[in-house]
Design an enzyme around this catalytic site. Structure first.
Site, PDB file in Angstrom:
ATOM      1  CB  SER A  98      16.796  12.276  16.057  1.00 46.62           C
ATOM      2  OG  SER A  98      16.831  11.642  14.805  1.00 46.62           O
ATOM      3  NE  ARG A  99      12.880  18.908  17.947  1.00 49.55           N
ATOM      4  CZ  ARG A  99      12.666  19.224  16.663  1.00 49.55           C
ATOM      5  NH1 ARG A  99      13.625  19.043  15.755  1.00 49.55           N
ATOM      6  NH2 ARG A  99      11.508  19.716  16.285  1.00 49.55           N
TER       7      ARG A  99
END
Ligand SMILES: Cc1cc2nc3c(=O)[nH]c(=O)nc-3n(C[C@H](O)[C@H](O)[C@H](O)COP(=O)(O)O)c2cc1C
Length: 215
Positions: free
Chosen positions: A192-193
C-alpha cells in the site's frame, strides 16, 4: 505524437520489511548486508549506483557507475577524471548516490563528499582490470565529442598493439573516486505504498543517529 499512459502498471511491494531492531548502530553494516544480498540474489549489476553531481550552474547531472569497493566507510568507483562528471566533482565535491535493487524492492540513498582516491589504490585496481579495459581507459577521452566510432576503434587498435605483452600503465586521467557519506537512507518497499525508511546522520562523536521517515 501519441501520449503514453502507464497508469495501469502497478506493483505492490511485499518481500521484506525494516524495523528499528533491524537497523545496526553502524549503517555500514546494513550497507554491506544489502550489497551482499543483491549479489546473492543474482540481480543484474548488483553494484550499479547512480551518481548525482552538479553543473557549474547548479543544475543536477546524473549517470550510473559501478561501485568497486567500500573501504574505510567510503564508497569507491572508478572513472575518467576529465569526463563531464570528473570536472563537475572537481569543481563541487558534493555528490549523491542511489543504489536501486528492483528485485529486492530496496534502495539506498547516500549524500556526501567525494575526493580523488590515493593513486596507489587506483593503480592496484587498474592492474586487475582486463587488458581491453585498461587499453580502453587510456584512449577514451570520456564525455568529449569524437568524429565517429571509427576514431575510438582505431585508437583502441593502435594502443592495444603498442602494449601487447607489456604492462599497461594507468593513465593520469583515469582512477578512483571515494565518497564519504554524510547522510545514508535505507528504503524498503512495503504494501500500500507504506514503505519503511530509516535515515542515518553522523553525530559529532563519530556515532550515527537513526530516524524513521514517513514513506
Ligand atoms: C551499468 C552501467 C555501469 C557503468 N559503470 C561505469 C563506471 O564504473 N565508470 C564510468 O566512468 N562510467 C560507467 N558507466 C557509464 C556512465 O554511466 C557514463 O555514461 C560515463 O561515465 C560518462 O558520464 P559523464 O559524461 O557524466 O562523465 C556505466 C554505465 C552503466 C549503464
Amino acid at each position: 505524437m501519441n501520449d503514453l499512459h502507464f497508469e495501469n502498471i502497478r506493483r505492490d511491494y511485499a518481500q521484506h520489511s525494516l524495523s528499528r531492531k533491524d537497523m545496526p548502530s553502524d549503517p555500514f553494516e546494513k550497507v554491506h548486508q544489502w550489497l551482499q544480498d543483491a549479489v546473492e540474489a543474482k540481480v543484474i549489476e548488483p553494484t550499479a549506483v547512480i551518481v548525482a553531481t552538479s553543473t557549474p550552474d547548479g543544475h543536477p547531472s546524473m549517470r550510473t557507475v559501478l561501485l568497486k569497493e567500500v573501504l574505510h566507510n567510503e564508497f569507491i568507483f572508478y572513472s575518467n577524471y576529465e569526463s563531464r562528471k570528473g570536472q563537475q566533482m572537481k569543481a563541487n565535491p558534493h555528490v549523491a548516490l542511489t543504489f536501486l535493487w528492483h528485485e529486492l524492492e530496496r534502495q539506498i540513498h547516500v549524500e556526501g563528499t567525494v575526493r580523488v582516491l590515493e593513486p596507489e589504490l587506483s593503480d592496484a585496481y587498474f592492474d586487475q582490470r582486463p587488458y581491453t579495459s585498461r587499453v580502453g581507459a587510456r584512449i577514451s577521452p570520456q564525455s568529449h565529442p569524437i568524429p565517429a566510432r571509427e576514431f575510438i576503434m582505431t585508437e583502441f587498435a593502435k594502443e592495444s598493439l603498442k602494449f601487447l605483452g607489456r604492462k599497461v600503465p594507468r593513465p593520469a586521467t583515469w582512477g578512483g573516486f571515494a565518497v564519504k557519506a554524510e547522510r545514508i537512507e535505507f528504503w524498503q518497499g512495503r504494501k500500500s505504498r507504506l514503505h519503511d525508511r530509516f535515515l542515518y546522520l553522523p553525530e559529532e562523536d563519530g556515532t550515527w543517529s537513526l530516524t524513521r521517515l514517513a514513506p
